[in-house]
Design an enzyme around this catalytic site. Structure first.
Site, short mmCIF file in Angstrom:
data_model
loop_
_atom_site.label_atom_id
_atom_site.label_comp_id
_atom_site.label_asym_id
_atom_site.label_seq_id
_atom_site.Cartn_x
_atom_site.Cartn_y
_atom_site.Cartn_z
N ASP A 1 -1.56 -32.00 -72.84
CA ASP A 1 -0.22 -31.43 -73.04
C ASP A 1 0.70 -32.47 -72.41
O ASP A 1 0.29 -33.64 -72.28
CB ASP A 1 -0.11 -30.04 -72.40
CG ASP A 1 1.10 -29.25 -72.89
OD1 ASP A 1 1.00 -28.56 -73.90
OD2 ASP A 1 2.19 -29.34 -72.25
N LYS B 1 -4.57 -22.22 -70.68
CA LYS B 1 -3.68 -23.34 -70.34
C LYS B 1 -3.94 -23.74 -68.90
O LYS B 1 -4.43 -22.93 -68.11
CB LYS B 1 -2.22 -22.91 -70.48
CG LYS B 1 -1.29 -24.07 -70.76
CD LYS B 1 -1.31 -24.43 -72.23
CE LYS B 1 -0.61 -25.73 -72.51
NZ LYS B 1 -0.43 -25.89 -73.98
N1 GLU Z 1 -1.18 -28.61 -75.68
C1 GLU Z 1 -1.29 -28.38 -77.09
C2 GLU Z 1 -0.66 -27.06 -77.45
O1 GLU Z 1 0.34 -26.70 -76.90
C3 GLU Z 1 -2.71 -28.58 -77.62
C4 GLU Z 1 -3.76 -27.72 -77.00
C5 GLU Z 1 -5.16 -28.04 -77.47
O2 GLU Z 1 -5.34 -28.92 -78.31
O3 GLU Z 1 -6.07 -27.39 -76.95
O4 GLU Z 1 -1.08 -26.35 -78.32
#
Ligand code: GLU
Length: 450
Positions: free
Chosen positions: A166, A126
């Site tokens: 996100d 993340k």
């Molecule tokens: N931010 C999204 C999540 O919480 C997607 C992450 C992604 O597609 O890599 O899973």
């Protein structure tokens, strides 16, 4: 609780006292997997849990950008490469004023187990920044994204770490980030980011995937309860990409979102947000001003309750918190339980505080489903986007939607089976944690100590 699990939770509490969101998710996940640790003494011997709560790598970087008046601003950028045992790190970037290491770590830790649940080879990561996108011009956002990628590009790649969006990071931001990556690297590695535009390697259905996936998961829960989706009335919070996807898939499946809440209050539309016109209006409204959903009530002549959340309304069948972390605290949980509504399906990452979640799970009349399973379709379709990029192919919307549906059916199934195996019955929260953990733990054990 297993003594080793308890000691690791205590270590995290002491070490991360200033990062309550991270402590919260560690408590939630580790308390669920206690019986797995009882059954596998080799995990304690290898000190697997103190390893799993420590990011493999986490770094900050300086991001300087100039606003339209030429003034300089300095922001902090973050990337947490939490666990790469089952695949390249994968997870979104969040641009929001309140971003600090505790938020990035909690999201990264959740991402490890969520990504494992998809059944696809993606590790957990993340990132983000305390950059506040509110009120910024396109040019300012572009300059910020270019500066952000200039600092990050050396440490990511299609087989290393694959960021995505996100909160605060959508198609526009991903485009600017990818443009800068390509400029710096001089190669066309579009598998380095997901959530891309269709013209340069994005996947059909990616913007809707999280919401669609959540609805497919809900269908599995209903099937388990010998219930059906047709006619179900849903109350959600949030009407971003995720909420919008829920509204759209609900309409296709014969259900309807009748309440939705935003930062300024909630809207009650008894007919449901289920016409193309209403769905398009939501997109326009959000693009113009993301802080107010009242214009929807004004346009369609429905009730608007200012400065309130819709938790506790009785004339619905399903609650789906899809806004942000810790949206549902104990006070709201009590109202939800008292409403008599049976289904509480988390969608946003960690939308419920631990005490509220445990309270809802203890209600005999309720079924609670956890976000790390319910929202996994988003990152799951990101992994499908990576596959399409490496194959240099584009799948049709039907192909992607079909794979997404199968993925969600499987996530529900493995979660239910894992809970059953350890004697918890139909406990989707415990089951998701166990199934996700088991996959990552096996890979870590097989790869030796590091
Ligand atoms: N931010 C999204 C999540 O919480 C997607 C992450 C992604 O597609 O890599 O899973």
């Amino acid at each position: 609780m297993n003594a080793y699990v308890e000691s690791v939770i205590n270590n995290v509490r002491a070490k991360h006292a200033n990062e309550p969101e991270f402590v919260q998710t560690v408590e939630e996940v580790l308390s669920s997997i206690s019986p797995v640790i009882d059954a596998h003494p080799e995990y304690e011997k290898a000190d697997l849990l103190n390893r799993i709560v420590e990011p493999e790598r986490m770094f900050t970087f300086r991001v300087v950008w100039q606003d339209d008046n030429g003034a300089y601003h300095t922001q902090t950028g973050y990337r947490c490469q939490f666990n790469g045992a089952i695949g390249p790190y994968k997870g979104g970037l969040r641009f929001q004023k309140n971003v600090y290491p505790g938020i990035i770590k909690f999201l990264g830790f959740e991402q490890i187990f969520k990504n494992a649940l998809t059944g696809l080879p993606i590790g957990g990561g993340k990132g983000g920044s305390d950059f506040d996108p509110a009120g910024k011009s396109d040019a300012e956002v572009m300059r910020f994204c270019q500066s952000f990628m200039t600092a990050l590009y050396k440490y990511i790649g299609p087989s290393i770490d694959v960021p995505a969006g996100d909160m605060g990071v959508g198609g526009r931001e991903i485009g600017y980030l990818f443009g800068q990556y390509r400029r710096l690297k001089g190669t066309y590695e579009n598998g380095v980011l997901t959530g891309k535009g269709l013209s340069y390697g994005g996947s059909l259905i990616r913007p809707e995937a999280t919401g669609y996936g959540a609805m497919y998961y809900l269908c599995e829960v209903l099937k388990h309860e010998h219930d059906k989706i047709e006619g179900k009335r849903i109350a959600i919070s949030g009407y971003g990409n995720v909420g919008w996807g829920i509204m759209k898939k609900a309409m296709q499946l014969g259900a309807k979102v009748t309440y939705f809440a935003g930062p300024d209050g909630y809207v009650h539309d008894p007919d449901g947000v289920c016409t193309e016109d209403k769905l398009n209006f939501i997109l326009e409204m959000r693009a113009k001003d993301p802080m107010h959903c009242k214009p929807y009530a004004d346009k369609y002549g429905c009730e608007f309750v200012p400065n309130a959340k819709c938790w506790g309304v009785k004339d619905v069948d399903v609650y789906m918190p899809a806004a942000t972390q810790n949206d549902v605290k104990m006070e709201s949980a009590e109202k939800i339980a008292a409403s008599g509504v049976k289904y509480y399906i988390e969608v946003a990452n960690m939308p419920t505080t631990n005490d509220a979640l445990n309270y809802l799970r203890a209600q005999k009349h309720m079924i609670v489903a956890p976000s790390k399973a319910v929202n996994a379709g988003g990152v799951g379709v990101s992994a499908l986007e990576m596959s399409q990029n490496s194959e240099r192919l584009s799948w049709t919307a039907e192909e992607v939607d079909d794979q997404l549906k199968k993925m969600m059916i499987n996530i529900h199934k493995v979660s239910a089976e894992a809970a059953e195996k350890y004697g918890f019955g139909y406990d989707l929260v415990t089951g998701a944690n166990i199934a996700g953990f088991q996959k990552v733990a096996t890979a870590m054990m097989e790869q030796g100590v590091f």
